[in-house]
Design an enzyme around this catalytic site. Structure first.
Site, PDB file in Angstrom:
ATOM      1  N   ALA A  66       0.890  -1.107  -0.096  1.00  0.00           N
ATOM      2  CA  ALA A  66      -0.192   0.162   0.115  1.00  0.00           C
ATOM      3  C   ALA A  66       0.798   1.368   0.008  1.00  0.00           C
ATOM      4  CB  ALA A  66      -0.829   0.092   1.353  1.00  0.00           C
ATOM      5  N   GLY A 109       0.590  -4.889   1.039  1.00  0.00           N
ATOM      6  CA  GLY A 109      -0.386  -4.843   0.136  1.00  0.00           C
ATOM      7  C   GLY A 109      -0.319  -5.540  -1.376  1.00  0.00           C
ATOM      8  N   GLU A 112      -0.813  -9.204  -0.683  1.00  0.00           N
ATOM      9  CA  GLU A 112      -2.105  -9.298  -0.280  1.00  0.00           C
ATOM     10  C   GLU A 112      -2.991  -9.075  -1.617  1.00  0.00           C
ATOM     11  OE1 GLU A 112      -1.631  -6.111   2.723  1.00  0.00           O
ATOM     12  OE2 GLU A 112      -3.220  -7.282   3.909  1.00  0.00           O
ATOM     13  N   GLU A 132       4.512  -4.919   7.182  1.00  0.00           N
ATOM     14  CA  GLU A 132       3.981  -3.966   7.843  1.00  0.00           C
ATOM     15  C   GLU A 132       4.486  -3.785   9.326  1.00  0.00           C
ATOM     16  OE1 GLU A 132       2.663  -6.462   6.118  1.00  0.00           O
ATOM     17  OE2 GLU A 132       1.016  -5.599   4.606  1.00  0.00           O
TER      18      GLU A 132
HETATM   19  N1  CAA Z   1       4.682   3.297  -0.555  1.00  0.00           N
HETATM   20  C1  CAA Z   1       5.110   4.260  -1.352  1.00  0.00           C
HETATM   21  N2  CAA Z   1       6.280   4.252  -1.850  1.00  0.00           N
HETATM   22  C2  CAA Z   1       7.069   3.432  -2.060  1.00  0.00           C
HETATM   23  C3  CAA Z   1       6.726   2.310  -1.282  1.00  0.00           C
HETATM   24  C4  CAA Z   1       5.266   2.172  -0.680  1.00  0.00           C
HETATM   25  N3  CAA Z   1       4.845   1.051  -0.242  1.00  0.00           N
HETATM   26  N4  CAA Z   1       7.651   1.242  -1.665  1.00  0.00           N
HETATM   27  C5  CAA Z   1       8.571   1.824  -2.493  1.00  0.00           C
HETATM   28  N5  CAA Z   1       8.249   3.279  -2.784  1.00  0.00           N
HETATM   29  C6  CAA Z   1       8.788   4.180  -3.516  1.00  0.00           C
HETATM   30  C7  CAA Z   1      10.160   4.771  -2.408  1.00  0.00           C
HETATM   31  O1  CAA Z   1       9.677   5.714  -1.490  1.00  0.00           O
HETATM   32  C8  CAA Z   1      10.800   5.360  -3.548  1.00  0.00           C
HETATM   33  O2  CAA Z   1      10.287   6.639  -3.638  1.00  0.00           O
HETATM   34  P1  CAA Z   1      11.419   7.837  -3.863  1.00  0.00           P
HETATM   35  O3  CAA Z   1      12.191   7.584  -4.938  1.00  0.00           O
HETATM   36  O4  CAA Z   1      10.100   8.906  -4.034  1.00  0.00           O
HETATM   37  O5  CAA Z   1      12.143   7.942  -2.539  1.00  0.00           O
HETATM   38  C9  CAA Z   1      10.915   4.361  -4.760  1.00  0.00           C
HETATM   39  O6  CAA Z   1       9.437   3.690  -4.562  1.00  0.00           O
HETATM   40  C10 CAA Z   1      11.685   3.230  -4.948  1.00  0.00           C
HETATM   41  O7  CAA Z   1      11.890   2.625  -3.935  1.00  0.00           O
HETATM   42  P2  CAA Z   1      13.185   2.344  -3.024  1.00  0.00           P
HETATM   43  O8  CAA Z   1      14.244   3.484  -3.084  1.00  0.00           O
HETATM   44  O9  CAA Z   1      12.978   2.043  -1.668  1.00  0.00           O
HETATM   45  O10 CAA Z   1      13.716   1.098  -3.734  1.00  0.00           O
HETATM   46  P3  CAA Z   1      14.573   0.019  -3.314  1.00  0.00           P
HETATM   47  O11 CAA Z   1      15.202  -0.782  -4.571  1.00  0.00           O
HETATM   48  O12 CAA Z   1      15.972   0.388  -2.753  1.00  0.00           O
HETATM   49  O13 CAA Z   1      13.896  -1.041  -2.117  1.00  0.00           O
HETATM   50  C11 CAA Z   1      12.001  -1.935  -1.420  1.00  0.00           C
HETATM   51  C12 CAA Z   1      12.799  -1.708  -2.886  1.00  0.00           C
HETATM   52  C13 CAA Z   1      12.748  -3.093  -0.627  1.00  0.00           C
HETATM   53  C14 CAA Z   1      10.782  -2.788  -1.995  1.00  0.00           C
HETATM   54  C15 CAA Z   1      11.646  -0.823  -0.821  1.00  0.00           C
HETATM   55  O14 CAA Z   1      11.109  -0.004  -1.532  1.00  0.00           O
HETATM   56  C16 CAA Z   1      10.506  -1.034   0.470  1.00  0.00           C
HETATM   57  O15 CAA Z   1      11.018  -1.591   1.628  1.00  0.00           O
HETATM   58  N6  CAA Z   1       9.277  -0.715   0.036  1.00  0.00           N
HETATM   59  C17 CAA Z   1       8.353  -0.455   1.280  1.00  0.00           C
HETATM   60  C18 CAA Z   1       7.695  -2.073   1.541  1.00  0.00           C
HETATM   61  C19 CAA Z   1       6.670  -2.106   2.506  1.00  0.00           C
HETATM   62  O16 CAA Z   1       6.909  -1.764   3.576  1.00  0.00           O
HETATM   63  N7  CAA Z   1       5.461  -2.444   2.307  1.00  0.00           N
HETATM   64  C20 CAA Z   1       4.238  -2.544   2.972  1.00  0.00           C
HETATM   65  C21 CAA Z   1       3.295  -1.194   2.837  1.00  0.00           C
HETATM   66  S1  CAA Z   1       2.231  -1.065   4.092  1.00  0.00           S
HETATM   67  C22 CAA Z   1       1.059  -2.028   3.579  1.00  0.00           C
HETATM   68  O17 CAA Z   1       0.939  -2.685   2.496  1.00  0.00           O
HETATM   69  C23 CAA Z   1      -0.172  -2.198   4.485  1.00  0.00           C
HETATM   70  C24 CAA Z   1      -1.167  -3.098   4.069  1.00  0.00           C
HETATM   71  O18 CAA Z   1      -1.377  -4.075   4.921  1.00  0.00           O
HETATM   72  C25 CAA Z   1      -2.050  -3.141   2.862  1.00  0.00           C
END
Ligand code: CAA
Length: 258
Positions: A66, A109, A112, A132
């Site tokens: 998400a 998400g 999911e 999460e």
């Molecule tokens: N939401 C918003 N933006 C996101 C995102 C997310 N879930 N995942 C990645 N992005 C964005 C980053 O912020 C970044 O944007 P900027 O360039 O503006 O900073 C861009 O996408 C590229 O991401 P990274 O630079 O982090 O890429 P990476 O290759 O270094 O890492 C990754 C990849 C390991 C997937 C890392 O992006 C990450 O950990 N993402 C978040 C994963 C996460 O925590 N997901 C759960 C979200 S909460 C949820 O989903 C709740 C639910 O139950 C529904």
């Protein structure tokens, strides 16, 4: 083709291919993605020319979760009154078959939504996870329930409590995905499966899907009764006569969808 901002939609014969398209955010699922997917899935269900749908992302990410930036400043009252994520139930109420084609990250998400599909086909680059907890929250789009149903309590607990990722091989071993295929030519392989499904009798496809889902929603005796009634019901369709006649005549079935 309808114009969307965050998803690409293409009809390939009887298969609708939907590609998440927010590369700048690794396909993070914001409200716009959900709004557009609700429309796309409803249009697919209503389109008599379409018999399977494939939802995919990019090589790097199916979806990285998400959209954290959208949720960051929200409070309880806003989340609760908007029934935040409640709209996904409209996607899961799709009656016709659909497949999640996952390459790269399927996190939070993202995982999911993949689990909402009838089944997942993974590229060997796929990585699944529910991270999460690292954000101070939990899954919110059905992940705790569907992951536990798919891989069992031990692995679901470990995944959600540590936030670690599961690679494609482990996902296949654990029953999370139907199969793993090489990243090279991944979508072509998924399309072959989708085309095979799209070539089946449409009402039988819906009935098969409905009864397998019933296994997760009702006790065994009721599920078996539900299956039996649907099975009996298909004997009221032209496609049952056609399917069995085609078998006896050693030719492919020519389906009418009624
Ligand atoms: N939401 C918003 N933006 C996101 C995102 C997310 N879930 N995942 C990645 N992005 C964005 C980053 O912020 C970044 O944007 P900027 O360039 O503006 O900073 C861009 O996408 C590229 O991401 P990274 O630079 O982090 O890429 P990476 O290759 O270094 O890492 C990754 C990849 C390991 C997937 C890392 O992006 C990450 O950990 N993402 C978040 C994963 C996460 O925590 N997901 C759960 C979200 S909460 C949820 O989903 C709740 C639910 O139950 C529904």
């Amino acid at each position: 083709m309808t114009d969307y901002n965050s998803v690409l939609v293409e009809k390939r014969g009887a298969v609708t291919l939907v590609t998440l398209n927010r590369p700048q955010a690794l396909n993070a699922l914001n409200s716009e993605v959900l709004r557009e997917l609700i429309e796309v899935f409803a249009a697919y269900d209503a389109d008599d020319s379409q018999h399977c749908l494939v939802l995919t992302g990019s090589e790097k990410a199916f979806a990285a979760g998400a959209d954290i930036k959208e949720m960051q400043s929200q409070g309880f009252a806003e989340m609760y009154s908007a029934n935040f994520f409640g709209g996904w139930e409209q996607v899961t109420s799709t009656r016709k078959p659909w497949i999640a084609a996952v390459a790269g990250y399927a996190l939070g998400g993202g995982s999911e939504v993949a689990m909402m599909a009838d089944f997942i086909i993974a590229a060997d680059t796929a990585k699944f996870g529910q991270p999460e907890i690292k954000l101070g929250v939990t899954p919110g789009m059905g992940g705790s329930q569907r992951l536990a149903l798919a891989v069992g309590k031990a692995k679901a607990m470990e995944m959600c409590l540590t936030g670690r990722m599961m690679d494609a091989a482990e996902a296949e071993r654990s029953g999370l995905v139907a199969k793993v295929v090489p990243a090279e030519g991944f979508l072509d392989e998924v399309m072959k499966t989708a085309e095979a499904i799209a070539g089946m009798a449409p009402l039988a496809a819906i009935a098969n899907k409905e009864m397998i889902n019933a296994a997760f929603e009702m006790p065994l005796n009721q599920g078996i009764r539900f299956e039996r009634r649907l099975f009996h019901g298909l004997f009221g369709t032209e496609d049952q006569k056609e399917g069995m006649t085609a078998f006896v005549e050693k030719r492919p079935g020519n389906w009418k969808g009624r």
